[in-house]
Design a protein around this motif. Structure first.
Motif, short mmCIF file in Angstrom:
data_model
loop_
_atom_site.label_atom_id
_atom_site.label_comp_id
_atom_site.label_asym_id
_atom_site.label_seq_id
_atom_site.Cartn_x
_atom_site.Cartn_y
_atom_site.Cartn_z
N MET A 61 -40.94 -9.72 -33.24
CA MET A 61 -42.03 -9.58 -34.21
C MET A 61 -41.48 -9.53 -35.63
O MET A 61 -42.00 -10.17 -36.54
CB MET A 61 -42.85 -8.32 -33.92
CG MET A 61 -44.01 -8.12 -34.87
SD MET A 61 -44.75 -6.49 -34.73
CE MET A 61 -43.52 -5.51 -35.58
N THR B 297 -40.42 -13.02 -36.73
CA THR B 297 -41.49 -13.98 -36.99
C THR B 297 -42.46 -13.53 -38.07
O THR B 297 -42.94 -14.34 -38.85
CB THR B 297 -42.29 -14.28 -35.70
OG1 THR B 297 -42.82 -13.07 -35.19
CG2 THR B 297 -41.43 -14.96 -34.66
N GLU B 298 -42.72 -12.22 -38.15
CA GLU B 298 -43.71 -11.72 -39.10
C GLU B 298 -43.10 -10.98 -40.28
O GLU B 298 -43.81 -10.67 -41.25
CB GLU B 298 -44.70 -10.79 -38.38
CG GLU B 298 -45.47 -11.50 -37.27
CD GLU B 298 -46.34 -10.55 -36.48
OE1 GLU B 298 -46.71 -9.49 -37.01
OE2 GLU B 298 -46.64 -10.89 -35.32
N GLY B 299 -41.83 -10.62 -40.19
CA GLY B 299 -41.18 -9.86 -41.25
C GLY B 299 -41.48 -8.38 -41.13
O GLY B 299 -42.21 -7.93 -40.24
N PRO C 44 -43.29 -5.06 -41.79
CA PRO C 44 -44.67 -4.77 -42.22
C PRO C 44 -44.66 -4.03 -43.56
O PRO C 44 -43.72 -3.34 -43.91
CB PRO C 44 -45.22 -3.87 -41.12
CG PRO C 44 -44.12 -3.61 -40.16
CD PRO C 44 -42.92 -4.39 -40.58
#
Length: 191
Positions: free
Chosen positions: A178, A181-183, A185
């Motif tokens: 995660m 792919t999303e960096g 948070p």
């Protein structure tokens, strides 16, 4: 509690050298992270707590049992990762450094700490069990799950079971994937 000193169960609590700590207080100290820098000492405290339970000196609640087993699983994971992957110095929020254990998995690596492992386990195992079954059935269910994550090794103590190792790898690899792919948070905003 003092580390490196014999720890034993008594009717009034856990004796460590000249110090006596009540069973509930010992659990609170573990929860507060007082043994996070010396996980074997924390495991000795837990062994003394279970000794007190076996002797009839203390009867933990289901929630306390879940905490103790969660603590064991997290400690064994950190110890295993430290032996396998080593440690690294990580900057902390105070401008200093903390020593972190390294987890390396399918999607990369990440620094892991005993307290964050316990938090993650509490959220992913106890949280789901409590949400679905309530405290009366949820905590015993979580204890059963934690117990499957650990195995006894005659003459050596305890270690993660293959099931425990796979479950923790899945948890960490999913988190790392995660992040990849999303960096990272955004920090939560206080309202």
């Amino acid at each position: 509690m003092k580390t490196g000193v014999q720890t034993e169960a008594t009717p009034n609590g856990i004796r460590s050298g000249h110090f006596l700590t009540g069973y509930r207080a010992a659990i609170r100290q573990l929860d507060a992270g007082q043994s996070d820098d010396d996980l074997p000492a924390g495991l000795r405290i837990i062994a003394a707590i279970w000794g007190g339970v076996a002797a009839g000196y203390f009867k933990p609640t289901d929630e306390q049992k879940a905490f103790l087993w969660r603590w064991i699983v997290a400690a064994l994971f950190i110890i295993e990762q430290r032996q396998t992957n080593g440690t690294v110095d990580v900057e902390n929020e105070d401008g200093g450094t903390d020593r972190a254990t390294i987890y390396r998995g399918e999607h990369g690596g990440i620094a892991v700490y005993p307290s964050s492992e316990r938090c993650s386990l509490a959220n992913h195992i106890e949280g789901l069990a409590l949400e679905k079954y309530g405290a009366e059935r949820g905590y015993p269910m979580a204890v059963n799950i934690y117990q499957t994550m650990v195995e006894a090794v005659p003459g050596e103590g305890m270690r993660l079971s293959d099931e425990g190792r796979k479950g923790l790898a899945m948890l960490h690899d999913g988190f790392i994937e995660m992040l990849n792919t999303e960096g990272v948070p955004d920090a939560p905003v206080a309202h």
